[in-house]
Write an enzyme that holds these catalytic residues in place. Structure first.
Site, PDB file in Angstrom:
ATOM      1  N   TYR A 135       0.831  -1.215   0.000  1.00  0.00           N
ATOM      2  CA  TYR A 135       0.000   0.000   0.000  1.00  0.00           C
ATOM      3  C   TYR A 135       0.860   1.257   0.000  1.00  0.00           C
ATOM      4  CZ  TYR A 135      -4.532   2.321   0.630  1.00  0.00           C
ATOM      5  OH  TYR A 135      -5.673   3.072   0.455  1.00  0.00           O
ATOM      6  N   GLY A 136       1.885   1.247  -0.860  1.00  0.00           N
ATOM      7  CA  GLY A 136       2.693   2.447  -1.060  1.00  0.00           C
ATOM      8  C   GLY A 136       1.973   3.411  -1.982  1.00  0.00           C
ATOM      9  N   ARG A 151       1.873  -5.244   5.594  1.00  0.00           N
ATOM     10  CA  ARG A 151       2.353  -5.663   6.908  1.00  0.00           C
ATOM     11  C   ARG A 151       1.975  -4.629   7.966  1.00  0.00           C
ATOM     12  NH1 ARG A 151       8.624  -6.613   6.149  1.00  0.00           N
ATOM     13  NH2 ARG A 151       8.323  -4.603   5.111  1.00  0.00           N
ATOM     14  N   HIS A 154       5.483  -3.401 -13.233  1.00  0.00           N
ATOM     15  CA  HIS A 154       6.824  -3.322 -13.810  1.00  0.00           C
ATOM     16  C   HIS A 154       7.253  -4.755 -14.047  1.00  0.00           C
ATOM     17  CE1 HIS A 154      10.778  -2.036 -14.818  1.00  0.00           C
ATOM     18  NE2 HIS A 154      11.341  -2.200 -13.630  1.00  0.00           N
ATOM     19  N   ASP A 170      12.400   0.995 -19.551  1.00  0.00           N
ATOM     20  CA  ASP A 170      12.311   1.688 -18.272  1.00  0.00           C
ATOM     21  C   ASP A 170      13.676   1.769 -17.602  1.00  0.00           C
ATOM     22  OD1 ASP A 170      10.254   2.575 -15.994  1.00  0.00           O
ATOM     23  OD2 ASP A 170      11.769   1.314 -15.052  1.00  0.00           O
ATOM     24  N   GLU A 177      15.989   5.284 -17.027  1.00  0.00           N
ATOM     25  CA  GLU A 177      16.458   5.706 -15.701  1.00  0.00           C
ATOM     26  C   GLU A 177      17.973   5.850 -15.665  1.00  0.00           C
ATOM     27  OE1 GLU A 177      12.895   3.561 -13.094  1.00  0.00           O
ATOM     28  OE2 GLU A 177      14.852   2.609 -13.277  1.00  0.00           O
ATOM     29  N   GLU A 220      18.111  26.084 -12.547  1.00  0.00           N
ATOM     30  CA  GLU A 220      17.340  26.500 -13.719  1.00  0.00           C
ATOM     31  C   GLU A 220      16.917  25.331 -14.604  1.00  0.00           C
ATOM     32  OE1 GLU A 220      18.880  29.811 -15.874  1.00  0.00           O
ATOM     33  OE2 GLU A 220      19.340  30.963 -14.062  1.00  0.00           O
ATOM     34  N   SER A 259      15.549  32.177 -25.489  1.00  0.00           N
ATOM     35  CA  SER A 259      16.170  33.179 -26.356  1.00  0.00           C
ATOM     36  C   SER A 259      16.859  32.524 -27.547  1.00  0.00           C
ATOM     37  CB  SER A 259      17.197  33.986 -25.565  1.00  0.00           C
ATOM     38  OG  SER A 259      18.315  33.166 -25.248  1.00  0.00           O
TER      39      SER A 259
END
Length: 358
Positions: free
Chosen positions: A25-26, A48, A108, A191, A195, A231, A252
């Site tokens: 349950y993250g 848990r 995943h 994926d 990363e 930035e 610019s």
């Protein structure tokens, strides 16, 4: 080009009569569990006891159970804990209770592709991978929108694996935006590559190299921090909203010229060859084997390298400068408050619809 599925292509009826277990349950687990429940799916949560996620699940109206109990009761078991925990949880709690005809879900493909989890042949194995965190998945759902996802079938024992996966995607709201068909292999390898080479590894290394180059040339580290890190958000926000072309319309001409003439000198053929080498390591399983071995050894190199970067002059300067910019913290707090307000408003709308339906 990828095949894309929408609401009309998915039927929640594929989950009719099935209990869906969310294991973990993250952030991702919470978003998916709540969206599925609000879509009318019967959901149970495996978490848990003793931690904040357990308490949060109870606050959200769930009665958390063990992963073993959830597997016994559910027809679709979705494993949403960290990759490095998959093998142990599957071996100890899920596998002994995974009966023929059930479906195993992932967001995943790492643990399936690299053999951390090897399901029996008589269960379906599917994936729905939202392209955003669970908090965004939840807030978009409550606004009547959705976050795009990837969908894949690794094993189709029942002949109904894809409809089940698409029903899952619809239940979390992703078919509102579009769900792209892929494979466990393609999702995992792209994926991991993104990363390593761009989003985390590439960007972090580029920032540090730029900072170090300016400081070594005698420039003040504070100015180097502003130019090479602070930035960056301005640029990535523009790229995120409109692509590279969209960003170039908003900077610019000097910046444009530096972009198109100097960028290829920094990210040159040698860098691209390094990227190819990283991709080959991912495809061969070398990266996965090294990461699994590092985890099993107690993460000594992981801990050392993380501490080394935490102590980098870039981070020391950054902590000092960010303290001068309270709006950075305020903006995060405001975003969190705004998200909570949207969640509460969405919950009121959902409850209203439920009462109307009754």
């Amino acid at each position: 080009m990828a095949r894309i599925y929408y609401d009309k292509d998915a039927d929640l009826g594929a989950l009719k009569g099935k209990t869906v277990a969310i294991v973990g349950y993250g952030i991702q687990g919470r978003g998916q569990a709540l969206n599925l429940r609000d879509s009318g799916v019967k959901v149970i949560v495996a978490q848990r006891p003793g931690g904040p996620n357990y308490d949060l699940a109870k606050q959200d109206g769930f009665t958390p159970v063990s992963a073993a109990e959830a597997t016994k009761r559910a027809g679709l078991i979705i494993l949403l804990v960290q990759d490095t925990l998959h093998a142990q949880i599957y071996r100890e709690a899920i596998a002994p209770n995974l009966k023929a005809g059930k479906a195993l879900g992932f967001s995943h493909g790492f643990s399936i592709l690299y053999g951390l989890v090897t399901p029996p042949k008589d269960v379906d194995v599917v994936m729905v991978a939202p392209k955003g965190p669970g908090s965004l998945l939840r807030s978009q759902f409550l606004e009547g929108k959705g976050v795009p996802s990837l969908v894949a079938v690794y094993q189709d024992s029942s002949g109904r694996a894809k409809p089940i996966a698409l029903a899952w995607a619809k239940g979390i709201g992703s078919t509102r935006a579009g769900v792209l068909e892929t494979t466990f292999k393609e999702e995992t390898e792209t994926d991991n590559f993104g990363e390593q080479a761009v989003l985390c590894g590439g960007v972090s290394a580029l920032i540090k190299a730029g900072f170090e180059t300016l400081v070594e040339a005698g420039y003040q580290p504070e100015l180097a921090y502003f130019e090479c890190l602070h930035e960056l958000k301005l640029i990535t926000d523009m790229i995120w909203a409109g692509g590279i072309s969209g960003m170039r319309k908003r900077v610019s001409d000097t910046a444009k010229w530096g972009d198109i003439s100097c960028g290829p000198r920094v990210i040159d053929a040698r860098v691209k060859e390094t990227m190819r080498r990283l991709l080959r390591e991912i495809q061969s399983g070398q990266f996965a084997r090294e990461w699994i071995a590092e985890h099993e050894a107690g993460r000594p190199n992981f801990t050392r390298l993380m501490q080394q970067d935490d102590d980098h002059p870039l981070e020391q300067v950054g902590r000092k400068l960010r303290a001068m910019m309270p709006w950075i913290g305020n903006s995060s707090q405001q975003s969190a408050r705004s998200a909570k307000q949207k969640v509460r408003a969405g919950q009121r709308r959902v409850k209203g619809r439920v009462r109307a339906a009754k």
